[in-house]
Design a protein around this motif. Structure first.
Motif, PDB file in Angstrom:
ATOM      1  N   THR A  18       0.837  -1.203   0.000  1.00  0.00           N
ATOM      2  CA  THR A  18       0.000   0.000   0.000  1.00  0.00           C
ATOM      3  C   THR A  18       0.873   1.254   0.000  1.00  0.00           C
ATOM      4  OG1 THR A  18      -1.580  -1.237   1.338  1.00  0.00           O
ATOM      5  CG2 THR A  18      -1.967   1.114   1.117  1.00  0.00           C
ATOM      6  N   LEU A  34       1.949   1.845  -3.478  1.00  0.00           N
ATOM      7  CA  LEU A  34       0.853   2.423  -4.266  1.00  0.00           C
ATOM      8  C   LEU A  34       0.686   3.903  -3.937  1.00  0.00           C
ATOM      9  CD1 LEU A  34      -1.804  -0.446  -3.992  1.00  0.00           C
ATOM     10  CD2 LEU A  34      -0.535   0.215  -6.030  1.00  0.00           C
ATOM     11  N   MET A  35       0.838   4.238  -2.654  1.00  0.00           N
ATOM     12  CA  MET A  35       0.731   5.643  -2.240  1.00  0.00           C
ATOM     13  C   MET A  35       1.808   6.486  -2.913  1.00  0.00           C
ATOM     14  SD  MET A  35       0.065   5.461   1.818  1.00  0.00           S
ATOM     15  CE  MET A  35      -1.571   5.439   2.515  1.00  0.00           C
ATOM     16  N   THR A  70       0.986   7.550  -6.310  1.00  0.00           N
ATOM     17  CA  THR A  70      -0.027   8.589  -6.550  1.00  0.00           C
ATOM     18  C   THR A  70       0.557  10.001  -6.455  1.00  0.00           C
ATOM     19  OG1 THR A  70      -0.672   8.651  -4.225  1.00  0.00           O
ATOM     20  CG2 THR A  70      -1.947   7.191  -5.653  1.00  0.00           C
ATOM     21  N   GLY A  98       1.335   0.988  -9.468  1.00  0.00           N
ATOM     22  CA  GLY A  98       0.335   1.928  -8.958  1.00  0.00           C
ATOM     23  C   GLY A  98      -0.398   2.712 -10.018  1.00  0.00           C
ATOM     24  N   LEU A 129      -2.435   0.498 -12.363  1.00  0.00           N
ATOM     25  CA  LEU A 129      -3.565  -0.074 -11.632  1.00  0.00           C
ATOM     26  C   LEU A 129      -4.691   0.947 -11.509  1.00  0.00           C
ATOM     27  CD1 LEU A 129      -3.941  -2.680  -9.563  1.00  0.00           C
ATOM     28  CD2 LEU A 129      -3.682  -0.913  -7.865  1.00  0.00           C
ATOM     29  N   GLU A 130      -4.335   2.156 -11.088  1.00  0.00           N
ATOM     30  CA  GLU A 130      -5.363   3.178 -10.903  1.00  0.00           C
ATOM     31  C   GLU A 130      -6.001   3.560 -12.236  1.00  0.00           C
ATOM     32  OE1 GLU A 130      -4.074   6.883  -9.243  1.00  0.00           O
ATOM     33  OE2 GLU A 130      -6.120   7.636  -9.089  1.00  0.00           O
ATOM     34  N   ARG A 149      -9.910   3.223 -13.316  1.00  0.00           N
ATOM     35  CA  ARG A 149     -10.717   4.371 -13.720  1.00  0.00           C
ATOM     36  C   ARG A 149     -11.273   4.214 -15.127  1.00  0.00           C
ATOM     37  NH1 ARG A 149      -7.033   9.231 -11.472  1.00  0.00           N
ATOM     38  NH2 ARG A 149      -8.419  10.584 -12.654  1.00  0.00           N
ATOM     39  N   LEU A 156     -14.254   1.794 -15.031  1.00  0.00           N
ATOM     40  CA  LEU A 156     -15.494   2.390 -14.523  1.00  0.00           C
ATOM     41  C   LEU A 156     -16.011   3.480 -15.456  1.00  0.00           C
ATOM     42  CD1 LEU A 156     -14.870   2.380 -10.706  1.00  0.00           C
ATOM     43  CD2 LEU A 156     -16.092   0.754 -12.122  1.00  0.00           C
TER      44      LEU A 156
END
Lengths: 150, 499
Positions: free
Chosen positions: B175, B178-179, B182, B444, B447-448, B452, B455
């Motif tokens: 995590t 991943l942070m 961003t 990261g 993945l994001e 997105r 969706l």
């Protein structure tokens, strides 16, 4: 080392909370994208807070991790030297900063001889600088030397 | 089959032309040198040296670049093993057991198995590329954003659950990665996230900075402490060459790594990084003595080194059969092809057979050349370890700092690497695994964005995942990988992951 474990868990929790805070108060923008730039970070922050919380309440078994001892000070001193070195590179230039860093770091790690202690840093700092800037064309800062040469 | 052999013969003929052979040799040599220096990975090295290809035949230009690519990947494993300095994200996995082997006096076998494993994997990869190219391309086309997202979740959860002694600590590490990913300006909207008004952070945190800080700097900080306490020992080199026993022990890992790496290589995403992480995890899971991993297990070097090599072959499939660059490295190849006047497209094999088959042929030649070039060098590299650590470590730091600095020409990155070094040192002390941070950082962004995009396609409904059999299968596998060891071993023996 249950106390160190707890401190670790607290850091995880605080990191998650700080990140979550930043994420929640981030600018809201949508361009036909249902998630936008905020949702993914909010999920990450929440996840981190949750794990930090769970590690605080139920530590992950007593690890064999070594305690921090007095000798940890030498690691800390080396880290401080590295910070100074990092800033020095742009300020006094790569060759001079590297010379000083190698001199100090080798003393810290137990070099006794002053001859070797001065000659090796001199050779390495100039050698590495020439290798990267001349042979590989990767520019490195010269700092104040550049101004002296003008 | 005969047709394929004819094609390969044609490719080899092109690659074996004296001038192309020379280019392959130069490429491998320069690539190895670039790879040994920290901070310049394969993609960066290729991009730096694209000017060398100006005015050359398309086939020769590509052969030169492919040589640089192979050489750089191999060179990266050398510093990972000898000095715990990963030159790029994929070689982070190699440091885990490679550096431990070096400290136990087994640097020679570690370097040799990396070379031999890469060669075998390259051979298998080229064979699979020829036989499975077109059908695999069809599978890869099935991968939309939803499947890509599921694949990355699968990769992350597998590595996370097996990385350390505690699943929760592994989760903290991934995590955190991943942070870090961003940080910087958000790709679709352009707004700044977590930059704290520092302009240099707008472009995000570079992987090299994190890899060197978290692995190399933190390792040297720990060693400095051990030296002070008089506990630091590097065992004498007992043998330089690989024993037959070592080879037998690694064969299975090399073969599994080759096939797994190839399959993952074809799929979109940071293929060769994911491939090396997953093959390491697979070997640890299959091993009867998983506790040996991380302590200098030779399979822990053989598997990821093989996987990232065959993943490189797999990654060529989307490029050669569909004209789509699926990774940073193939994107550079794509650019170089365009510059030589060849437009990668689904018709590359028909329109420019010399380029397509010449590239495949040269990959094979490049592989063999690297093996011949590097096995004798093992003896030379091992000598580096004779440098007294009080000099070796500061010099490694000074050279690593050049690598970190040259990424963005920013002193802030040097400070960041030092802070991450201290963080890595604390994480080691508290038994938090470091490797998932790198995988999280690498994946990261992808993945994001995949989430997105998915969706966006579905208008915000999660049902889209339910309707994709591939995605659902991957999600179920991901959940099984995390949950199974907990359920199976509860109350019985200590779970494999905790030993």
């Amino acid at each position: 080392m249950i106390r160190a474990e707890r401190i670790g868990a607290t850091v995880v929790l605080l990191l998650g909370a700080g990140y979550l805070w930043e994420a929640i108060f981030m600018e809201e923008v949508t361009i036909g994208d249902p998630l936008g730039p905020k949702v993914f970070p909010i999920i990450l922050g929440a996840l981190m807070v949750a794990i930090g919380f769970s590690l605080l309440i139920r530590p992950a078994g007593v690890s064999q991790s070594q305690p921090f001892t007095k000798t940890a000070a030498s690691a800390l001193v080396l880290a401080v030297l590295l910070c100074a070195y990092g800033f020095g590179i742009e300020w006094i230039g790569y060759p001079v900063a590297t010379f000083l860093f190698l001199l100090a770091a080798s003393r810290l790690l137990g070099e006794k001889s002053w001859v070797a202690g001065l000659v090796i840093p001199l050779a390495v700092s100039i050698g590495v600088f020439v290798l990267f800037t001349r042979a590989l064309d990767i520019p490195l800062p010269l700092g104040f030397i550049e101004k002296l040469m003008e | 089959m005969i047709e394929i052999m004819n094609h390969l013969g044609y490719g080899l003929q092109i690659a074996l032309a004296p001038i192309n052979l020379l280019y392959a040799f130069i490429g491998c040599l320069v690539g190895t040198l670039i790879g040994v220096l920290p901070g310049i990975g394969p993609a960066g090295g290729m991009a730096l040296l694209i000017p060398l290809t100006y005015g050359k035949e398309p086939a020769s230009a590509i052969i030169l670049l492919a040589g640089i690519y192979y050489g750089a990947m191999y060179g990266g494993s050398t510093t990972s093993i000898l000095l715990n300095v990963p030159g790029e994200a994929a070689s982070v996995v190699t440091t885990l057991d490679g550096y431990q082997m070096a400290r136990k006096g087994r640097a020679g076998p570690a370097l040799s198995i990396a070379a031999i494993g890469s060669f075998i994997a390259g051979t298998i990869g080229v064979a699979l590329l020829m036989m499975l190219g077109p059908p695999m391309a069809k599978v890869a086309l099935q991968f939309g954003p939803a499947e890509t997202f599921a694949l990355m979740v699968f990769g992350l959860s597998t590595v996370t659950s097996l990385a350390g002694k505690s699943v929760r600590k592994g989760l903290v590490a991934s995590t955190f990665g991943l942070m870090l990913a961003t940080v910087g300006s958000d790709l679709p909207t352009g707004i700044l996230r977590f930059t704290f008004d520092i302009p240099k952070l707008m472009e995000g945190v570079d992987i090299i900075v994190v890899a060197i800080g978290l692995f190399a700097v933190s390792e040297i900080l720990s060693s400095a402490e051990e030296m002070r306490a008089g506990e630091f020992v590097v065992e004498k080199v007992d043998r330089i060459w690989l024993s037959l026993q070592d080879f037998r022990r690694s064969v299975g890992a090399i073969l599994r790594g080759s096939f797994l790496g190839f399959l993952i290589g074809v799929l979109p995403g940071a293929a060769h990084v994911t491939a090396s992480f997953l093959s390491y995890t697979l070997e640890k899971r299959l091993s009867k003595e998983p506790e040996r991993f991380g302590q200098g297990e030779i399979r822990g070097v053989a598997a990821p080194e093989s996987a990232n090599n065959s993943a490189a072959c797999g990654a060529l499939i989307p490029l050669l059969t569909m004209g789509l660059p699926a990774s940073a490295v193939t994107a550079v190849l794509y650019g170089a092809l365009l510059m030589t006047g060849v437009r990668p497209s689904p018709f590359l094999f028909q329109k420019h057979p010399d380029v397509a088959w010449g590239l495949i042929g040269s990959m094979y030649i490049g592989n063999a050349m690297l093996l011949i070039l590097n096995l004798p060098l093992v003896a030379v590299w091992v000598k580096i370890l004779k440098t007294p650590p009080r000099w070796l470590f500061p010099i490694v730091l000074a050279i690593s700092f050049v690598g970190v600095y040259s990424v963005n020409r920013s002193a802030l990155d040097l400070l960041l690497a030092t802070i991450l070094g201290v963080l890595g040192y604390c994480m080691r002390r508290l038994d938090y695994p470091l490797a998932p941070v790198i995988l999280g950082l690498v994946l990261g962004d992808l993945l994001e964005q995949a989430l997105r995009q998915t969706l966006m396609i579905s208008g915000g409904s999660l049902e889209i995942f339910w309707r994709s059999p591939i995605a659902m299968t991957l999600f179920v596998l991901a959940a099984a990988v995390v949950a199974l060891p907990q359920v199976l071993y509860r109350g019985k023996v200590k779970p494999a992951v905790e030993s």
